[in-house]
Design a protein around this motif. Structure first.
Motif: not given
Length: 140
Positions: A9-38
């Motif tokens: 059974p999954p460790r945390i019952p999220v869907s692959p689509a939820q994982i994809d959304r989290v990853v996409t939104q996270f990296y959009a924020r990373v690219r805009a972040d003044p510390i992590l972006g560079p």
């Protein structure tokens, strides 16, 4: 002995689509972040394969799918410019995305796992004081 594949059974019952959304939104924020972006920009030129790889990482960690075979510690150490303090920013951005994208119980469970992973990665990097004592080898 029955050799059929046992599905865990999954460790945390999220869907692959939820994982994809989290990853996409996270990296959009990373690219805009003044510390992590560079820091990320110095290592990631094509975001799609990177996000797909990290999606596989989280599918492995959360859904227990065997679809990721990388070594995050090795990658972060080899980068040379990833500092332990970056994980505080990383986790704050990640938590904000989790809160935005998931129901609270799922967000909290995934966040707890992300914080455990972040602590491990942070402790596996040279400390700021160790890095300060290292010889200067040229431009940063």
């Amino acid at each position: 002995m029955d050799r059929r594949r046992v599905t865990m059974p999954p460790r945390i019952p999220v869907s692959p689509a939820q994982i994809d959304r989290v990853v996409t939104q996270f990296y959009a924020r990373v690219r805009a972040d003044p510390i992590l972006g560079p820091v990320f920009a110095a290592h990631v030129s094509d975001w799609r394969p990177h996000e797909e790889k990290i999606g596989r990482f989280w599918r492995n960690a959360l859904l227990l799918q065997r679809c990721y075979d990388g070594n995050p510690m090795q990658v972060h150490r080899a980068a040379g410019d990833v500092k332990p303090a970056h994980f505080t920013v990383w986790l704050a951005l990640f938590d904000a995305v989790l809160e935005q994208e998931l129901p609270t119980p799922l967000a909290q469970a995934w966040s707890a796992l992300a914080h455990r992973i972040g602590r491990g990665l942070r402790y596996g990097l040279p400390s700021e004081s160790t890095m300060a004592d290292a010889p200067f080898l040229g431009e940063a």
